[in-house]
Design an enzyme around this catalytic site. Sequence first.
Site, PDB file in Angstrom:
ATOM      1  N   CYS A  19       0.800  -1.141   0.122  1.00  0.00           N
ATOM      2  CA  CYS A  19      -0.140  -0.105   0.023  1.00  0.00           C
ATOM      3  C   CYS A  19       0.981   1.122  -0.025  1.00  0.00           C
ATOM      4  O   CYS A  19       2.090   1.307   0.034  1.00  0.00           O
ATOM      5  CB  CYS A  19      -0.801   0.074   1.447  1.00  0.00           C
ATOM      6  SG  CYS A  19      -2.193  -1.360   1.482  1.00  0.00           S
ATOM      7  N   ASN A  46       0.830   0.399   5.838  1.00  0.00           N
ATOM      8  CA  ASN A  46       1.202  -0.354   4.937  1.00  0.00           C
ATOM      9  C   ASN A  46       2.126  -1.391   5.279  1.00  0.00           C
ATOM     10  O   ASN A  46       3.011  -1.487   5.930  1.00  0.00           O
ATOM     11  CB  ASN A  46       2.313   0.555   3.848  1.00  0.00           C
ATOM     12  CG  ASN A  46       3.156  -0.208   2.904  1.00  0.00           C
ATOM     13  OD1 ASN A  46       2.416  -1.411   2.249  1.00  0.00           O
ATOM     14  ND2 ASN A  46       4.325   0.143   2.701  1.00  0.00           N
ATOM     15  N   GLY A  47       1.399  -2.789   4.870  1.00  0.00           N
ATOM     16  CA  GLY A  47       2.117  -4.144   5.173  1.00  0.00           C
ATOM     17  C   GLY A  47       1.195  -5.109   5.362  1.00  0.00           C
ATOM     18  O   GLY A  47      -0.055  -4.988   5.025  1.00  0.00           O
ATOM     19  N   GLU A  48       1.772  -5.880   6.287  1.00  0.00           N
ATOM     20  CA  GLU A  48       0.878  -7.333   6.658  1.00  0.00           C
ATOM     21  C   GLU A  48       1.386  -7.585   8.123  1.00  0.00           C
ATOM     22  O   GLU A  48       2.740  -7.789   8.346  1.00  0.00           O
ATOM     23  CB  GLU A  48       0.961  -8.273   5.623  1.00  0.00           C
ATOM     24  CG  GLU A  48       0.144  -9.599   5.976  1.00  0.00           C
ATOM     25  CD  GLU A  48      -0.047 -10.596   5.084  1.00  0.00           C
ATOM     26  OE1 GLU A  48      -0.542 -11.545   4.842  1.00  0.00           O
ATOM     27  OE2 GLU A  48       0.649 -10.070   3.765  1.00  0.00           O
ATOM     28  N   ASP A  80      -6.154  -6.846   9.546  1.00  0.00           N
ATOM     29  CA  ASP A  80      -5.109  -6.821  10.307  1.00  0.00           C
ATOM     30  C   ASP A  80      -4.970  -5.609  10.628  1.00  0.00           C
ATOM     31  O   ASP A  80      -4.521  -5.242  11.699  1.00  0.00           O
ATOM     32  CB  ASP A  80      -3.724  -7.517   9.695  1.00  0.00           C
ATOM     33  CG  ASP A  80      -3.283  -6.738   8.201  1.00  0.00           C
ATOM     34  OD1 ASP A  80      -4.242  -6.294   7.522  1.00  0.00           O
ATOM     35  OD2 ASP A  80      -2.267  -7.064   7.943  1.00  0.00           O
TER      36      ASP A  80
END
Length: 326
Positions: free
Chosen positions: A2, A71-73, A96
Amino acid sequence: MCGLVGVVQRTGIPESALLTRLGDTLAHRGPDGQGQYRVEQVGLEHRRLSIIDHAGGHQPMVADGVVIAFNGEIYNHPELRDELRLRGHSFTTRSDTEVLLRLYLEHGLDAFERLDGMFALVLHDTRRRIVVAARDPFGVKPLYAWQDDERILYASEIKALLRHPAVVRRVDAQALEDYLSLQFVLGERTLFEGIRRVEPAHLEVVSLDSLAVRRTRYWEPCYQADASVAPADAVAEVRELMAASVRRQMRSDVPVGAYLSGGMDSSVVCALASRCTEAPIHSFTGSFREGPAFDESGHALTVADHVGADPTVIWITEADWIDALP
């Protein structure tokens, strides 16, 4: 992947058009959604790529006085969600992002050391009148910053910062020397004067009363060896840790692929990932026709065949490189 932009300024509400203009440079990072948040002193812009919970993960996300652009997981989000439910939190999405937001509501700045994942984020805590920016322990996800006396800017890529009218494009001579000497820019510097990286495993807390920035390292590796562990036990532990890490990273609402270069690291990851899915995992290999010294596709295809992956080989040419350079 993102994209996010954060604007923190001494007075006034950040302009919507300006946030959109900065965010437009990150549209390639997030084709699935756009969101914006603007209040006195703080503005956030987010471009979303949907990985978990397509419908419910819109950002910036708001809960109980805290707003986040992320931004990420977070790979351990199911376990964290269960833990937070036991502490009385309820959830309206499966994303998440909401887990991360509620983890911060529960633990404050101590939340980040509990995360297993890759992330860059900016959040506005209206209760404490602060803005927090943070990056994952190994800096997988990028986050850059620029500031003067009137504002602090954050963004996933430098090009977004360069579109702000207050930012002047100048080469950082020391950073350029580092890069030409080491093929790497040291510390928080970038090739642009005044633009810095938020360093891995660090968080920054910005006071909205003064725009003062307090930086904290929230994690660091420990290299202390345990002499009581037998070599065979250490091998078994490393094997299980790697397998568990790959299993967590396979959690997704969209198809997962593996980059398979032909080297040891990617071969091991692809093999472990193949055990986590009933259908063949898709592997992708970049290769070159300049001769066998530059081509690992043969080994990569052997690995793909051995683990039952569905391979794709991309042949990279000079023309591809030239076309991509701009």
